[in-house]
Design a protein around this motif. Sequence first.
Motif, mmCIF file in Angstrom:
data_model
loop_
_atom_site.group_PDB
_atom_site.id
_atom_site.type_symbol
_atom_site.label_atom_id
_atom_site.label_comp_id
_atom_site.label_asym_id
_atom_site.label_seq_id
_atom_site.Cartn_x
_atom_site.Cartn_y
_atom_site.Cartn_z
ATOM 1 N N ASN A 280 -6.489 4.338 -6.815
ATOM 2 C CA ASN A 280 -7.346 3.768 -5.774
ATOM 3 C C ASN A 280 -8.586 3.078 -6.328
ATOM 4 O OD1 ASN A 280 -5.712 4.547 -3.645
ATOM 5 N ND2 ASN A 280 -6.707 6.549 -3.415
ATOM 6 N N ALA A 333 5.142 -5.380 6.038
ATOM 7 C CA ALA A 333 4.573 -5.586 4.708
ATOM 8 C C ALA A 333 3.621 -6.778 4.716
ATOM 9 C CB ALA A 333 5.680 -5.806 3.689
ATOM 10 N N GLU A 334 2.615 -6.718 3.870
ATOM 11 C CA GLU A 334 1.625 -7.797 3.760
ATOM 12 C C GLU A 334 1.924 -8.642 2.518
ATOM 13 O OE1 GLU A 334 -3.196 -8.376 3.024
ATOM 14 O OE2 GLU A 334 -2.357 -6.369 3.404
ATOM 15 N N THR A 359 2.275 -5.901 -0.425
ATOM 16 C CA THR A 359 1.733 -4.542 -0.394
ATOM 17 C C THR A 359 2.025 -3.940 0.973
ATOM 18 O OG1 THR A 359 -0.209 -3.190 -0.894
ATOM 19 C CG2 THR A 359 -0.572 -5.183 0.430
ATOM 20 N N ASN A 360 1.745 -2.647 1.105
ATOM 21 C CA ASN A 360 2.010 -1.912 2.351
ATOM 22 C C ASN A 360 3.459 -2.094 2.811
ATOM 23 O OD1 ASN A 360 -0.717 -1.049 2.506
ATOM 24 N ND2 ASN A 360 -1.284 -2.992 3.480
ATOM 25 N N PRO A 362 6.839 -0.822 4.009
ATOM 26 C CA PRO A 362 7.300 0.422 4.644
ATOM 27 C C PRO A 362 8.483 1.036 3.894
ATOM 28 C CG PRO A 362 7.068 -1.352 6.255
ATOM 29 C CD PRO A 362 6.965 -1.982 4.897
ATOM 30 N N SER A 368 12.003 -1.478 -0.444
ATOM 31 C CA SER A 368 11.616 -0.164 -0.966
ATOM 32 C C SER A 368 12.744 0.512 -1.732
ATOM 33 C CB SER A 368 11.162 0.743 0.185
ATOM 34 O OG SER A 368 9.980 0.250 0.766
ATOM 35 N N GLU A 380 1.394 -0.782 -4.602
ATOM 36 C CA GLU A 380 0.862 0.261 -3.737
ATOM 37 C C GLU A 380 -0.206 1.039 -4.514
ATOM 38 O OE1 GLU A 380 1.755 0.074 -0.725
ATOM 39 O OE2 GLU A 380 3.625 -1.077 -0.912
#
Length: 481
Positions: A280, A333-334, A359-360, A362, A368, A380
């Motif tokens: 992070n 997703a972005e 990113t993001n 699902p 995925s 991520e």
Amino acid sequence: MTDSFIRPVDPASGIVAEPLKSTSAEEVATAVERSRAAFRSWRFTTVEERKALILKAAESLESRAEAIGRVITSEMGRVLAESVPEVTKSAAFLRYFAGIAEDALAPTELDLTPLGITAKTARTIHEPRGVAAIVKPWNAPVQQIVWALAPALMAGCTAIVKPSEYTPRSALELQRAFDDAGFPEDVVITLPGDGATGKALIEADIDVAAFTGSIATGRAVAEIMGRKIRKCVLELSGKDALIVDRDVAGADLVAAGIVYGAFSNCGHWCSSIERVYLPNDLADSLVENVLVKTNALRVGPGDRPGVDVGPVANRAQFDIVKEIVEDAVARGAEVLCGGGPLDVPGHEGGLFFAPTVLTNVPADARLSTENVFGPVVAIETYADIDDAIAEANKSNYGLGASVWTDDPERADYITRRLDTGMVWVNEPLQSLAACPWSVYKDSGIGVELGASGVREFTFEKVVQSQMSDNAAPRAWYFPYK
């Protein structure tokens, strides 16, 4: 019977090359008979004799690296800055296997003294399995074949190569190198063809199969070989993850490694980086750096000077990449950059796809779980390193992973917990001839490269001998006391 043909297409222009006749099932059967006849004498050549021929093949291949590289680029789009080195690297791999085969195949003396046996000796020797079928894909059409062909030949097998229908001429250029080197007739045979040709070869009277491709086709190969009780070596791609530890100093190098791992060869590596996990507190700066480097990539036809990323290799793969990205976006997703097909002026028929970072993504998105095999990577973040490891291990694939850290203990901690056949620390997807290309889970069975790769084409013959105390009968012979 009507002949069928394969029609390779230049993915940068859409131009269809001159068709090549596809090898029929009957022709496959004849080729296997020829290969088996050649094996009867080839198996008894010495390692030194095989080595001399392999070294000549390497010299022939290397001398035509530029021309063969252009063939590769015309068939699957790879940029010349990668295609030509693929050929020279393949020549280096040939030399490597020529150099290590003697040690790899050396007999192993077995110690019988713990058994209290003094008069006997025992050893294992490596015998060639016979006719090897080598069925390889289009993503590195010379190198992929060499990975299996060189060890098979040095082990004493004869080989039949079935290249991808997308890249037949690249494989025929490799065949020419072996012909120019003076290999005996039918020791190396290349059979251009489509899926039916490959299936006929696997179903034929072969002794070992080396296959690289999809899980679905790999399962079919394994089932056929299993019914025949014959060996197969399978490499069935991956969905490699890259994990960045908090303790890493060279942030710019990390970003460069992510971009290279994801987009070299247009993402057409079995070990391409498709998933990235960032801590992070480093994520924002690293993502920004990755996007800057990704947006700077020059996309275009592979034979144009200065191009970094060529087209997707063929229409079928282009459609898969496009559909997987569209599915991810539809599920939330972005897209951080790229995200779809790219127009290249003057090459409107080309299969260009913008290098894409998302990113993001699902968990239920195809991205995925499925192998994209194109210029797409998902990034991520994580709070705890064990969470990143758990996410990386969720995949049914188990080929490789990349770990970036300056702490050797952290590198070992993460490495030991990753469910993959290979781990690269502070480097992505590097293949070295001496390092076994190992697989785990659905990524396959068996090993390519290294001394282990040579022995995959052999079986162990155990020889027990007693050359003394042979005048009297054995105490354990009849009659029993």
